[in-house]
Design a protein around this motif. Structure first.
Motif, short mmCIF file in Angstrom:
data_model
loop_
_atom_site.label_atom_id
_atom_site.label_comp_id
_atom_site.label_asym_id
_atom_site.label_seq_id
_atom_site.Cartn_x
_atom_site.Cartn_y
_atom_site.Cartn_z
N ILE A 162 0.83 -1.20 0.00
CA ILE A 162 0.00 0.00 0.00
C ILE A 162 0.87 1.25 0.00
O ILE A 162 1.79 1.39 0.79
N TYR A 163 0.55 2.16 -0.90
CA TYR A 163 1.25 3.43 -1.00
C TYR A 163 1.00 4.27 0.23
O TYR A 163 -0.13 4.43 0.67
N ARG A 164 2.05 4.80 0.78
CA ARG A 164 1.95 5.66 1.94
C ARG A 164 2.78 6.92 1.68
O ARG A 164 3.93 6.83 1.26
N THR A 165 2.20 8.06 1.94
CA THR A 165 2.94 9.30 1.77
C THR A 165 3.75 9.60 3.03
O THR A 165 3.40 9.12 4.12
N LYS A 166 4.77 10.36 2.86
CA LYS A 166 5.55 10.78 4.02
C LYS A 166 4.76 11.85 4.75
O LYS A 166 4.05 12.65 4.15
N PRO A 167 4.87 11.89 6.07
CA PRO A 167 4.15 12.92 6.84
C PRO A 167 4.58 14.33 6.40
O PRO A 167 5.75 14.58 6.15
N SER A 168 3.62 15.19 6.32
CA SER A 168 3.89 16.58 5.93
C SER A 168 4.58 17.32 7.07
O SER A 168 4.27 17.12 8.25
N LYS A 169 5.48 18.21 6.71
CA LYS A 169 6.17 19.04 7.69
C LYS A 169 5.69 20.48 7.59
O LYS A 169 6.24 21.38 8.21
N VAL A 170 4.64 20.68 6.80
CA VAL A 170 4.10 22.02 6.60
C VAL A 170 3.19 22.37 7.78
O VAL A 170 2.33 21.58 8.18
N ALA A 171 3.39 23.56 8.33
CA ALA A 171 2.54 24.03 9.43
C ALA A 171 1.55 25.04 8.89
O ALA A 171 1.85 25.79 7.97
N ASP A 172 0.36 25.06 9.45
CA ASP A 172 -0.66 26.04 9.03
C ASP A 172 -0.28 27.42 9.47
O ASP A 172 0.30 27.68 10.46
#
Length: 103
Positions: A93-103
């Motif tokens: 299953i494809y899994r994306t890397k966790p985002s490091k972008v903050a709101d």
């Protein structure tokens, strides 16, 4: 389970096809982009339901993904549930890397 299910990739149709005695018994449609394959829909003809055709499709397609070092995104509920019942395929299953972008 039907013993004489044959599954093959039909890339010109973007699907894996299962046949029984030369007759189309079911298919699993997919889209491919880069190293990712998205399974969108699986269908088994009513005459073959409950005979293992769907499972044969899922197993063959996922084994093919593994052999070609591909990852899958199972949008199709059948493929998603099948993987859920067969944990040894969860690594595909494809899994994306966790985002490091903050709101």
């Amino acid at each position: 389970m039907t013993n004489d299910v044959t599954v093959a990739d039909a890339p010109e149709k973007n699907r894996y096809e299962a046949t029984v005695d030369g007759r189309l018994a079911g298919f699993a449609e997919y889209l491919t982009t880069g190293p990712l394959t998205v399974f969108t829909h699986t269908e088994v003809e009513p005459a073959y339901e409950g005979q293992g055709v769907g499972s044969a499709l899922a197993r063959y397609a996922l084994d093919d993904m593994r052999a070609h070092d591909r990852r899958v995104l199972p949008l199709c509920p059948f493929v998603k549930e099948w993987i859920g019942r067969h944990a040894d395929y969860a690594d595909l299953i494809y899994r994306t890397k966790p985002s490091k972008v903050a709101d």
